[in-house]
Design an enzyme around this catalytic site. Structure first.
Site, PDB file in Angstrom:
ATOM      1  N   ARG A  37       0.828  -1.221   0.000  1.00  0.00           N
ATOM      2  CA  ARG A  37       0.000   0.000   0.000  1.00  0.00           C
ATOM      3  C   ARG A  37       0.855   1.262   0.000  1.00  0.00           C
ATOM      4  O   ARG A  37       0.513   2.252   0.649  1.00  0.00           O
ATOM      5  CB  ARG A  37      -0.946   0.035   1.212  1.00  0.00           C
ATOM      6  N   ARG A  41      -3.456   6.422   0.783  1.00  0.00           N
ATOM      7  CA  ARG A  41      -4.100   7.612   1.345  1.00  0.00           C
ATOM      8  C   ARG A  41      -3.236   8.360   2.353  1.00  0.00           C
ATOM      9  O   ARG A  41      -3.591   9.443   2.784  1.00  0.00           O
ATOM     10  CB  ARG A  41      -5.420   7.209   2.023  1.00  0.00           C
ATOM     11  N   ARG A  50      -7.247  11.387  -6.117  1.00  0.00           N
ATOM     12  CA  ARG A  50      -8.421  10.512  -6.030  1.00  0.00           C
ATOM     13  C   ARG A  50      -9.685  11.255  -5.630  1.00  0.00           C
ATOM     14  O   ARG A  50     -10.778  10.705  -5.704  1.00  0.00           O
ATOM     15  CB  ARG A  50      -8.154   9.425  -4.958  1.00  0.00           C
ATOM     16  N   ASP A  86      -6.661  -3.136  -7.319  1.00  0.00           N
ATOM     17  CA  ASP A  86      -7.316  -3.741  -6.159  1.00  0.00           C
ATOM     18  C   ASP A  86      -7.508  -5.223  -6.422  1.00  0.00           C
ATOM     19  O   ASP A  86      -7.703  -5.616  -7.575  1.00  0.00           O
ATOM     20  CB  ASP A  86      -8.667  -3.067  -5.907  1.00  0.00           C
ATOM     21  N   TYR A 164     -14.395 -12.764   0.283  1.00  0.00           N
ATOM     22  CA  TYR A 164     -15.060 -11.485   0.005  1.00  0.00           C
ATOM     23  C   TYR A 164     -16.371 -11.687  -0.755  1.00  0.00           C
ATOM     24  O   TYR A 164     -17.371 -11.028  -0.499  1.00  0.00           O
ATOM     25  CB  TYR A 164     -14.157 -10.584  -0.847  1.00  0.00           C
TER      26      TYR A 164
END
Length: 367
Positions: A37, A41, A50, A86, A164
């Site tokens: 990552r 963010r 973004r 992703d 998921y």
């Protein structure tokens, strides 16, 4: 830098191959380092890029993926880039709808509930048609990197994706997905096989597009015990490595190093070491010496600083890195965190981590 359309050939010459050499077990002057990552963010420029975009729309824009992949490299002397994408693009390729819900994370509008729901999934996936945007992002980024560092491609592993698809999002227990393993073992294998087949084509396509290494994320391994892992995760992890390699050979594509990262699978280290991957990624719950003893000397280890260590003062980060390097040894080793960076982390502390790896490993190698 991310606007020209390029073809997946005539890539710029690679200037820093430390990460690839460590992955293949060759000697390196310093220990290479990258962060899971790392495009994320915690960077103000990431949030700015973004800001107005839907998350999966961003994933589908090669230009934005390229920009986000390059951002951390403009700030830090990282030894590898990992394409911004992703793991849930694979379930999307199978025809499932996933949306990013603010404050909740990725959410499936219609998760798999009954065995019959498997019939709703695409049984044959043309990865170029469904995931070509990832391939374009890889090709574009590979050119835009200008040979600075290698580019890593990745995919989620079958069990993690299955969990998921059944849970419909994150879960603390994975009770719905695990109940399938106990109640519907045959259907579970059908789904896992379908996922593995798509993942194999997807990873081969990433190499054809320009990826120079591949990482498989079994992020939910910790929800399985040794038996379930042995039955429902490991066979597919092994098969993916073997099938990707034989397809790369068949298609005369480069045999790139592959990394398996199975989070919290400390019970399966020995098996993961023999699963056909050049590199085994470790989370922070594993002692480096024990991992080395179980995995052996013929596989490169990657990891495993606790991501929360980056909240410590910078000097402390340096001490922790030094200790980690002494425990792993500076060779056949790629420094990383034991999981991804968190959004509230201070970029300067990420920089301190990267620089400490380089400085301490050079020092250890000299002496």
């Amino acid at each position: 830098t991310c606007s020209l359309l390029h073809s997946p050939k005539d890539f710029p010459k690679l200037k820093n191959d430390t990460f690839l050499r460590a992955a293949r077990g060759e000697e390196t002057e310093h220990t290479p380092v990258w962060c899971m990552r790392q495009a994320g963010r915690y960077l103000p420029e990431f949030r700015e890029t973004r800001a107005s975009q839907d998350f999966f729309a961003t994933c589908r824009s090669p230009k934005l993926c390229c920009e986000l992949t390059l951002q951390p490299l403009r700030r830090f002397p990282l030894d590898a880039a990992i394409i911004f994408s992703d793991i849930l693009v694979v379930p999307q390729a199978l025809g499932m709808e996933v949306v990013m819900v603010p404050g909740k994370g990725p959410t499936f509008t219609e998760p798999l509930k009954e065995v019959e729901d498997l019939l709703k999934l695409r049984q044959k996936v043309d990865v170029t048609a469904e995931l070509g945007y990832v391939f374009q992002a890889i090709t574009l980024t590979r050119h835009s990197l200008e040979g600075k560092v290698p580019l890593i491609g990745f995919s989620g592993a079958p069990w993690t994706l299955m969990s998921y698809m059944i849970e419909g999002g994150g879960s603390t227990t994975m009770a719905k997905a695990k109940s399938w393993l106990y109640r519907h073992p045959e259907a579970s294998h059908r789904l896992l096989r379908l996922l593995a087949d798509v993942i194999i084509d997807y990873l081969v396509g990433q190499v054809a597009a320009g990826a120079q290494a591949l990482q498989l994320f079994e992020s939910h391994a910790g929800h399985l015990g040794p038996e379930l892992f042995q039955d429902f995760a490991l066979p597919y992890i092994r098969n993916i490595a073997q099938a990707v390699k034989s397809k790369l050979k068949e298609e005369a594509l480069p045999l790139v190093p592959m990394i398996i990262f199975a989070k919290d699978a400390h019970y399966a280290l020995r098996d993961l070491g023999h699963a056909g991957y050049e590199v085994v990624g470790l989370d922070w719950t594993i002692r480096p010496q024990e991992a080395r003893a179980q995995i052996g000397r013929d596989v490169t280890l990657q990891g495993n600083l606790d991501p929360c260590a980056l909240y410590a003062p910078k000097e402390k980060i340096g001490e922790l890195v030094k200790k980690m390097l002494e425990a792993f040894g500076t060779q056949r080793y790629i420094a990383n965190l034991g999981h991804g960076l968190y959004p509230d982390m201070n970029p300067e502390h990420v920089g301190a981590f990267v620089e400490a790896v380089h400085a301490h490993s050079r020092h250890i190698n000299k002496h």
